[in-house]
Design a protein around this motif. Structure first.
Motif, PDB file in Angstrom:
ATOM      1  N   ARG A   1       0.813  -1.213   0.000  1.00  0.00           N
ATOM      2  CA  ARG A   1       0.000   0.000   0.000  1.00  0.00           C
ATOM      3  C   ARG A   1       0.854   1.273   0.000  1.00  0.00           C
ATOM      4  O   ARG A   1       0.331   2.369  -0.188  1.00  0.00           O
ATOM      5  N   LEU A   2       2.158   1.138   0.258  1.00  0.00           N
ATOM      6  CA  LEU A   2       3.031   2.298   0.333  1.00  0.00           C
ATOM      7  C   LEU A   2       3.301   2.859  -1.054  1.00  0.00           C
ATOM      8  O   LEU A   2       3.421   2.114  -2.033  1.00  0.00           O
ATOM      9  N   THR A   3       3.416   4.158  -1.136  1.00  0.00           N
ATOM     10  CA  THR A   3       3.876   4.760  -2.380  1.00  0.00           C
ATOM     11  C   THR A   3       5.336   4.391  -2.592  1.00  0.00           C
ATOM     12  O   THR A   3       6.039   3.981  -1.652  1.00  0.00           O
ATOM     13  N   THR A   4       5.786   4.532  -3.804  1.00  0.00           N
ATOM     14  CA  THR A   4       7.184   4.218  -4.093  1.00  0.00           C
ATOM     15  C   THR A   4       8.119   5.084  -3.251  1.00  0.00           C
ATOM     16  O   THR A   4       9.155   4.610  -2.762  1.00  0.00           O
ATOM     17  N   ARG A   5       7.753   6.351  -3.058  1.00  0.00           N
ATOM     18  CA  ARG A   5       8.584   7.239  -2.240  1.00  0.00           C
ATOM     19  C   ARG A   5       8.669   6.749  -0.806  1.00  0.00           C
ATOM     20  O   ARG A   5       9.759   6.696  -0.210  1.00  0.00           O
ATOM     21  N   ASN A   6       7.538   6.374  -0.229  1.00  0.00           N
ATOM     22  CA  ASN A   6       7.541   5.900   1.158  1.00  0.00           C
ATOM     23  C   ASN A   6       8.254   4.557   1.287  1.00  0.00           C
ATOM     24  O   ASN A   6       8.917   4.289   2.300  1.00  0.00           O
ATOM     25  N   LEU A   7       8.122   3.707   0.275  1.00  0.00           N
ATOM     26  CA  LEU A   7       8.850   2.443   0.286  1.00  0.00           C
ATOM     27  C   LEU A   7      10.349   2.694   0.250  1.00  0.00           C
ATOM     28  O   LEU A   7      11.123   1.997   0.917  1.00  0.00           O
ATOM     29  N   ALA A   8      10.776   3.698  -0.511  1.00  0.00           N
ATOM     30  CA  ALA A   8      12.199   4.057  -0.556  1.00  0.00           C
ATOM     31  C   ALA A   8      12.683   4.532   0.812  1.00  0.00           C
ATOM     32  O   ALA A   8      13.804   4.214   1.227  1.00  0.00           O
ATOM     33  N   ILE A   9      11.837   5.272   1.528  1.00  0.00           N
ATOM     34  CA  ILE A   9      12.210   5.744   2.865  1.00  0.00           C
ATOM     35  C   ILE A   9      12.362   4.560   3.826  1.00  0.00           C
ATOM     36  O   ILE A   9      13.326   4.477   4.595  1.00  0.00           O
ATOM     37  N   VAL A  10      11.405   3.625   3.787  1.00  0.00           N
ATOM     38  CA  VAL A  10      11.479   2.432   4.633  1.00  0.00           C
ATOM     39  C   VAL A  10      12.757   1.653   4.334  1.00  0.00           C
ATOM     40  O   VAL A  10      13.473   1.217   5.251  1.00  0.00           O
ATOM     41  N   THR A  11      13.067   1.510   3.059  1.00  0.00           N
ATOM     42  CA  THR A  11      14.264   0.774   2.662  1.00  0.00           C
ATOM     43  C   THR A  11      15.526   1.462   3.164  1.00  0.00           C
ATOM     44  O   THR A  11      16.446   0.810   3.679  1.00  0.00           O
ATOM     45  N   ALA A  12      15.576   2.770   3.037  1.00  0.00           N
ATOM     46  CA  ALA A  12      16.762   3.524   3.468  1.00  0.00           C
ATOM     47  C   ALA A  12      16.950   3.446   4.981  1.00  0.00           C
ATOM     48  O   ALA A  12      18.070   3.237   5.472  1.00  0.00           O
ATOM     49  N   VAL A  13      15.869   3.599   5.730  1.00  0.00           N
ATOM     50  CA  VAL A  13      15.953   3.536   7.198  1.00  0.00           C
ATOM     51  C   VAL A  13      16.380   2.144   7.644  1.00  0.00           C
ATOM     52  O   VAL A  13      17.251   1.987   8.513  1.00  0.00           O
ATOM     53  N   ALA A  14      15.772   1.118   7.043  1.00  0.00           N
ATOM     54  CA  ALA A  14      16.138  -0.253   7.394  1.00  0.00           C
ATOM     55  C   ALA A  14      17.590  -0.538   7.036  1.00  0.00           C
ATOM     56  O   ALA A  14      18.311  -1.210   7.782  1.00  0.00           O
ATOM     57  N   GLY A  15      18.051  -0.011   5.905  1.00  0.00           N
ATOM     58  CA  GLY A  15      19.432  -0.203   5.500  1.00  0.00           C
ATOM     59  C   GLY A  15      20.407   0.452   6.468  1.00  0.00           C
ATOM     60  O   GLY A  15      21.442  -0.131   6.808  1.00  0.00           O
ATOM     61  N   ALA A  16      20.078   1.650   6.926  1.00  0.00           N
ATOM     62  CA  ALA A  16      20.935   2.346   7.894  1.00  0.00           C
ATOM     63  C   ALA A  16      20.991   1.569   9.209  1.00  0.00           C
ATOM     64  O   ALA A  16      22.064   1.421   9.819  1.00  0.00           O
ATOM     65  N   ALA A  17      19.838   1.067   9.656  1.00  0.00           N
ATOM     66  CA  ALA A  17      19.796   0.299  10.895  1.00  0.00           C
ATOM     67  C   ALA A  17      20.586  -0.997  10.763  1.00  0.00           C
ATOM     68  O   ALA A  17      21.306  -1.405  11.683  1.00  0.00           O
ATOM     69  N   LEU A  18      20.470  -1.642   9.604  1.00  0.00           N
ATOM     70  CA  LEU A  18      21.217  -2.877   9.376  1.00  0.00           C
ATOM     71  C   LEU A  18      22.720  -2.616   9.393  1.00  0.00           C
ATOM     72  O   LEU A  18      23.490  -3.387   9.978  1.00  0.00           O
ATOM     73  N   ALA A  19      23.151  -1.532   8.763  1.00  0.00           N
ATOM     74  CA  ALA A  19      24.575  -1.207   8.750  1.00  0.00           C
ATOM     75  C   ALA A  19      25.084  -0.957  10.163  1.00  0.00           C
ATOM     76  O   ALA A  19      26.174  -1.427  10.539  1.00  0.00           O
ATOM     77  N   CYS A  20      24.319  -0.253  10.974  1.00  0.00           N
ATOM     78  CA  CYS A  20      24.701  -0.007  12.370  1.00  0.00           C
ATOM     79  C   CYS A  20      24.803  -1.312  13.141  1.00  0.00           C
ATOM     80  O   CYS A  20      25.738  -1.514  13.928  1.00  0.00           O
ATOM     81  N   TYR A  21      23.827  -2.188  12.933  1.00  0.00           N
ATOM     82  CA  TYR A  21      23.826  -3.495  13.609  1.00  0.00           C
ATOM     83  C   TYR A  21      25.099  -4.268  13.269  1.00  0.00           C
ATOM     84  O   TYR A  21      25.750  -4.847  14.140  1.00  0.00           O
ATOM     85  N   ALA A  22      25.453  -4.278  11.977  1.00  0.00           N
ATOM     86  CA  ALA A  22      26.613  -5.053  11.543  1.00  0.00           C
ATOM     87  C   ALA A  22      27.924  -4.457  12.049  1.00  0.00           C
ATOM     88  O   ALA A  22      28.784  -5.171  12.567  1.00  0.00           O
ATOM     89  N   ILE A  23      28.067  -3.146  11.914  1.00  0.00           N
ATOM     90  CA  ILE A  23      29.351  -2.506  12.214  1.00  0.00           C
ATOM     91  C   ILE A  23      29.605  -2.401  13.708  1.00  0.00           C
ATOM     92  O   ILE A  23      30.753  -2.425  14.158  1.00  0.00           O
ATOM     93  N   THR A  24      28.550  -2.309  14.516  1.00  0.00           N
ATOM     94  CA  THR A  24      28.725  -2.218  15.974  1.00  0.00           C
ATOM     95  C   THR A  24      28.825  -3.572  16.643  1.00  0.00           C
ATOM     96  O   THR A  24      28.995  -3.652  17.860  1.00  0.00           O
ATOM     97  N   GLY A  25      28.712  -4.652  15.881  1.00  0.00           N
ATOM     98  CA  GLY A  25      28.935  -5.982  16.433  1.00  0.00           C
ATOM     99  C   GLY A  25      27.820  -6.509  17.315  1.00  0.00           C
ATOM    100  O   GLY A  25      28.085  -7.289  18.240  1.00  0.00           O
ATOM    101  N   MET A  26      26.580  -6.142  17.042  1.00  0.00           N
ATOM    102  CA  MET A  26      25.482  -6.603  17.890  1.00  0.00           C
ATOM    103  C   MET A  26      25.262  -8.104  17.785  1.00  0.00           C
ATOM    104  O   MET A  26      24.631  -8.708  18.652  1.00  0.00           O
ATOM    105  N   SER A  27      25.792  -8.723  16.734  1.00  0.00           N
ATOM    106  CA  SER A  27      25.678 -10.178  16.615  1.00  0.00           C
ATOM    107  C   SER A  27      26.642 -10.892  17.549  1.00  0.00           C
ATOM    108  O   SER A  27      26.521 -12.095  17.780  1.00  0.00           O
TER     109      SER A  27
END
Length: 368
Positions: free
Chosen positions: A168-194
């Motif tokens: 149901r998201l517009t393409t613009r809003n889907l891009a925002i969700v993707t960008a935010v999730a990508g930033a969070a994933l990068a933080c998770y990986a680089i800070t060693g949360m695993s």
């Protein structure tokens, strides 16, 4: 309703990634930590699968909602596509556990009633919490009879989120969700949360694994959906071989950094997921098979990719126990490893032809 043409090269690449997963799991038998696994980054194949799923589901279904597709019908189609093989994988996992003597990794015997309960729970794709009696292997797996089912658990969640929210998201809003999730994933990986600066997470509910699994799903699935909406192909010659070679370089890559754990490995994982894999999906979607042979190869790889992924791990449990109990090295058992690889491919093909395709055909005819 006319069926839309398939992306044959993406089907083939799914099979290539599944083949790499087989080798990654073979080498788990000889690893003592996440940093010394010889096929070290094979776990990233799951992120590649998630991006592929998002792209293909977006391509196949985004336009159908305006043509009468309902949420219930979408769920039913995905259930028919995925669940028959899940059932076979769980039953094989239960059989392998009983063959191994019904014992946890520490040697503790498990009652038959708990094996039956674990089988029932796994069949319904319900995750198990570490420490529960039905967590029969004792190593924290959400699906202890067939470990890789954790990614299918997230696949189902991705389908639910897609059908109820993301589509149901517009393409613009889907891009925002993707960008935010990508930033969070990068933080998770680089800070060693695993715990070891890697993204091989999501298979257990222990520690920060579950949030990591959701980040892998949300970014990759959303990225694939976004790509399907904005995709504009260009002609790329040799796309399949470019992507295949790239996967065989990226996924077996050794751990990046010091053996004790390094943020550089987290950065490597993040770059693969955020940059390399979307690029490979784009290249693969742009390419086309040029002759009948290449078309058949991609079709075969695509057909067996899901069965291979779902049914191979029960044999790995037996392989691990055999290797660990006897202290074997890879050089001593490489021929057995090859037999397991090709044996799983053959078994997957047989199950596909004898069971999976007929069952799905029947269920589709009966319910769709």
């Amino acid at each position: 309703m006319n069926q839309r043409p398939r992306y044959e090269l993406l089907d083939g690449l799914r099979g290539v990634a599944a083949f790499i997963v087989l080798w990654y799991h073979i080498f788990e038998a000889f690893a003592t930590s996440p940093t010394d696994q010889m096929f070290n980054h094979g776990y990233l194949a799951v992120d590649f699968f998630f991006i592929l799923s998002g792209f293909v589901i977006g391509y196949a279904y985004d336009g159908r909602w305006q043509q009468g597709m309902t949420t219930g019908r979408f769920f039913l189609r995905r259930l028919i596509r995925l669940q028959p093989m899940v059932i076979i994988g769980v039953l094989l996992g239960a059989a392998s556990f009983l063959i191994a003597g019904s014992v946890r990794w520490d040697g503790t015997h498990v009652a038959l009633s708990m094996v039956m309960l674990a089988t029932l729970i796994n069949l319904f794709m319900l995750p198990v919490v570490p420490g529960w009696d039905c967590e029969v292997r004792g190593n924290g797996e959400m699906f202890p009879l067939n470990g890789p089912n954790w990614s299918l658990f997230f696949e189902y969640i991705g389908c639910i989120i897609y059908a109820t929210i993301i589509r149901r998201l517009t393409t613009r809003n889907l891009a925002i969700v993707t960008a935010v999730a990508g930033a969070a994933l990068a933080c998770y990986a680089i800070t060693g949360m695993s715990g070891a600066f890697h993204m091989g997470v999501g298979w257990t509910m222990a520690d920060y694994n579950l949030p990591g699994g959701f980040l892998r799903l949300i970014f990759s699935f959303s990225a694939g959906l976004l790509m399907s909406r904005v995709f504009r192909p260009v002609k790329i010659r040799g796309a399949f071989w470019i992507c295949t070679i790239a996967l065989f370089i990226l996924l077996p890559m050794p751990y990046a950094g010091a053996a004790g754990g390094s943020w550089t490995n987290g950065l490597y994982d993040a770059l693969c997921i955020l940059v390399a894999f979307p690029a490979l999906v784009y290249i693969g979607a742009c390419g086309k098979t040029t002759d009948r042979l290449s078309g058949r190869i991609c079709e075969f790889l695509g057909d067996i990719s899901y069965p291979v992924y779902v049914i191979h791990y029960p044999s790995m449990y037996l392989f691990y126990a055999w290797v660990w109990n006897n202290g074997y090295t890879f050089s001593q058992v490489w021929h057995v490893a090859l037999m397991i690889i090709f044996g799983n491919i053959l078994l997957a093909w047989i199950i596909l032809k004898v069971y999976d395709q007929p069952v799905r055909k029947y269920l589709s005819r009966r319910f769709l």
